[in-house]
Enzyme design. Structure first.
Site, short mmCIF file in Angstrom:
data_model
loop_
_atom_site.label_atom_id
_atom_site.label_comp_id
_atom_site.label_asym_id
_atom_site.label_seq_id
_atom_site.Cartn_x
_atom_site.Cartn_y
_atom_site.Cartn_z
N ARG A 265 0.83 -1.21 0.00
CA ARG A 265 0.00 0.00 0.00
C ARG A 265 0.86 1.25 0.00
O ARG A 265 1.85 1.34 0.71
CB ARG A 265 -0.91 0.01 1.23
CG ARG A 265 -1.86 -1.18 1.20
CD ARG A 265 -2.92 -1.12 2.28
NE ARG A 265 -3.73 -2.33 2.20
CZ ARG A 265 -4.70 -2.64 3.06
NH1 ARG A 265 -4.99 -1.79 4.05
NH2 ARG A 265 -5.40 -3.74 2.94
N ARG A 280 1.80 0.59 10.23
CA ARG A 280 1.49 1.08 8.89
C ARG A 280 2.72 0.96 8.00
O ARG A 280 3.58 1.84 7.98
CB ARG A 280 1.02 2.54 8.99
CG ARG A 280 0.28 3.07 7.78
CD ARG A 280 -0.29 4.46 8.04
NE ARG A 280 -1.27 4.45 9.13
CZ ARG A 280 -2.56 4.15 8.97
NH1 ARG A 280 -3.02 3.87 7.77
NH2 ARG A 280 -3.38 4.15 9.99
N GLU A 352 -7.04 -1.38 14.96
CA GLU A 352 -7.59 -2.31 13.97
C GLU A 352 -6.59 -3.42 13.60
O GLU A 352 -5.43 -3.15 13.31
CB GLU A 352 -7.98 -1.54 12.71
CG GLU A 352 -8.51 -2.45 11.61
CD GLU A 352 -8.74 -1.69 10.30
OE1 GLU A 352 -8.85 -0.46 10.33
OE2 GLU A 352 -8.80 -2.34 9.26
N SER A 355 -10.64 -6.45 9.36
CA SER A 355 -11.82 -5.77 8.88
C SER A 355 -12.62 -6.79 8.08
O SER A 355 -12.11 -7.35 7.12
CB SER A 355 -11.39 -4.60 8.00
OG SER A 355 -12.48 -3.78 7.68
N ARG A 394 0.53 -6.70 12.41
CA ARG A 394 -0.11 -6.09 13.58
C ARG A 394 -0.28 -7.11 14.71
O ARG A 394 -0.19 -6.75 15.89
CB ARG A 394 -1.45 -5.46 13.18
CG ARG A 394 -1.24 -4.21 12.33
CD ARG A 394 -2.53 -3.48 12.02
NE ARG A 394 -2.24 -2.32 11.18
CZ ARG A 394 -3.15 -1.42 10.78
NH1 ARG A 394 -4.43 -1.58 11.14
NH2 ARG A 394 -2.80 -0.41 10.02
#
Length: 428
Positions: A265, A280, A352, A355, A394
């Site tokens: 990303r 991130r 988070e 999802s 994560r």
RNA sequence: GGAGAGGUGGCCGAGUGGUCGAAGGCAGCCGCCUGCUAAGCGGUUGUGGGGGUCAAACUUCACCCAGGGUUCGAAUCCCUGCCUCUCCGCCA
């Protein structure tokens, strides 16, 4: 992509949905005017074609019989020529209408809380006890660096910011997590493991909804032979597209896939956020869960999919909560989304880690994934769902923070020990 | 990288300018026949859009890898692209 008929005949519902998402409704006016003209023109063009076809048929017949067809030929030619500009305009309108339609987000399910942003999300449940420390818990990047299992500095030398090197016990832990998650989902939750391309074409990205609207989030290859490839931001893309342009048979459903992939990303526009640590990254590992199901049961399927992802955290022993995203915070393609957030002691908050969404027929319509029921005419779009099960990086970070000890070591959660062969990562 | 072959319905496969949405076979479905099984006989079976209907019937347009083009008319001719396969080379 929404059904154009729904947009036409149930415009109010779509307007309502856009408002709930805090989206501009003017796209709709534009789309409807294009669509109106498209339909008028379609009728005109089809009439012309019908006339032309019947003339051509007569010409054929006449010629076969050796008659003189020149008058009919003349007429047919005229019809054809008159239609040329209409045909061209129709083609343009079709493209325009499709392009507009691709920019309209999915309609939220009625159970989704209405709200503006993440502050209006609703917590659904919590699991686990938040660990108490007799010392000040450290950030995972400090722990990782001091144990020499994470190396951000050297990674930035190789690639740049937002990359990391896992080393020794770190690499081993990352790999253990991948294997543990895959084993759980394949052996106990009924998913079939797939390994897919990590580079995909534009059609695949459009099928799941990353394109055309979110091009700036993606890494692209633009030189020479590689031109046109995009790096996947999630395995959702290749896995959902496995059945693109297919008509599945009803009794094949439901289909459950799980995949481990790296994800890429750009993270453009998030410069200030999470600049340190694993939260991130431009490249991270993720286990994805994807389902293709019949429409009737798709919301039950969302619940079980979410539970499947939660189970990973339960077995590892990481406290988490599940929240239902509000209309304003949900992704473009989703009709309903649960986020799972895991506890990070150093930040003292939930972040988070997964999802899970039901896209209903939104992606299926874009990607043209249908199913046919034996004995029933026609086809229906499947419902697609997916969720992270889980984001590996994560999870790694959460383990370092939640299982850290005062001496700087990290206890390996029991379920991961068979994969690693050690109980603890300590300083050398 | 070099040389060749090819992409037609669920599958196999025919079709090189005109009633072709597409022969034939297989598979599927419905029926008949046969005291089982197998075989046989007749019929039937694609997708999407528009119109129509309470729904259907019905009707029309499009679809023979994709996109352009030629033509009154294209699965069939021309161009471009994509994909697959075979051989040689290279390569984890």
């Amino acid at each position: 992509m929404l059904d154009i008929r729904l947009v036409r005949e149930n415009t109010e519902k779509v307007i309502d949905a856009l408002k709930k998402r805090s989206e501009d409704t003017s796209v709709l006016d534009k789309l409807l005017s294009i669509e109106g003209r498209r339909r008028d023109l379609l009728k005109a063009v089809e009439d012309d074609r019908q006339q032309r076809n019947s003339l051509s048929q007569e010409i054929g017949k006449l010629k076969k019989e050796g008659g003189d067809a020149s008058a009919l030929l003349e007429e047919a030619k005229k019809v054809s020529e008159d239609s040329v500009s209409k045909e061209a305009e129709l083609r343009d309108l079709e493209i325009l209408a499709k392009n507009e339609l691709l920019l309209i987000p999915n309609i939220p399910h009625e159970s989704v809380p209405v709200g503006r942003d993440e502050n209006d999300n609703v917590e659904v449940r919590r699991w686990g006890n938040i660990p108490e420390f007799s010392f000040e818990p450290k950030n995972h990047w400090d722990i990782g660096e001091s144990l020499d299992i994470l190396d951000f500095d050297r990674a930035s030398k190789i690639a740049g910011a937002r990359f990391v090197i896992y080393k020794g016990g770190g690499a081993s832990l990352e790999r253990a997590l991948i294997n543990f998650m895959l084993d759980l989902h394949t052996k106990e939750h009924g998913y079939t493991e797939v390994i897919t391309p990590l580079l995909v074409n534009r059609e695949a990205m459009t099928g799941t909804g990353q394109l055309p609207k979110f091009e700036s989030d993606l890494f692209k290859l633009e030189e020479g032979d590689a031109k046109g490839f995009l790096l996947i931001p999630t395995a959702e893309v290749p896995v959902t597209n496995i059945h693109r342009e297919e008509i599945l048979s009803g009794d094949e459903l439901p289909i459950y896939y799980t995949a481990y992939t790296p994800c890429f990303r750009r993270e453009a526009g998030s410069y200030g956020k999470d600049t340190r640590g694993l939260i991130r990254q431009h490249q991270f590992n993720k286990i994805e869960l994807v389902k293709f199901v019949k429409p009737e049961g798709s919301y039950d399927e969302l619940e079980t999919l979410t539970n499947n992802a939660e189970e990973v955290l339960k077995r590892i022993g990481l406290p988490f909560r599940v929240i239902s995203l509000c209309t304003g915070d949900m992704g473009f393609s989703a009709a309903k989304t649960y986020d799972i957030e895991v506890w990070f002691p150093a930040q003292k908050k939930y972040r988070e880690i997964s999802s899970c969404s039901n896209f209903e027929s939104f992606q299926a319509r874009r990607a043209d994934i249908r199913f046919k029921t034996e004995g029933r005419k026609g086809t229906e779009f499947v419902h697609t769902l997916n969720g992270s099960g889980l984001a590996v990086g994560r999870t790694f970070a959460a383990i370092l923070e939640n299982f850290q000890q005062e001496d700087g070591s990290v206890i390996i959660p029991e379920v991961l020990r068979p994969y690693m062969g050690i109980e603890k990562i300590s300083k050398k």
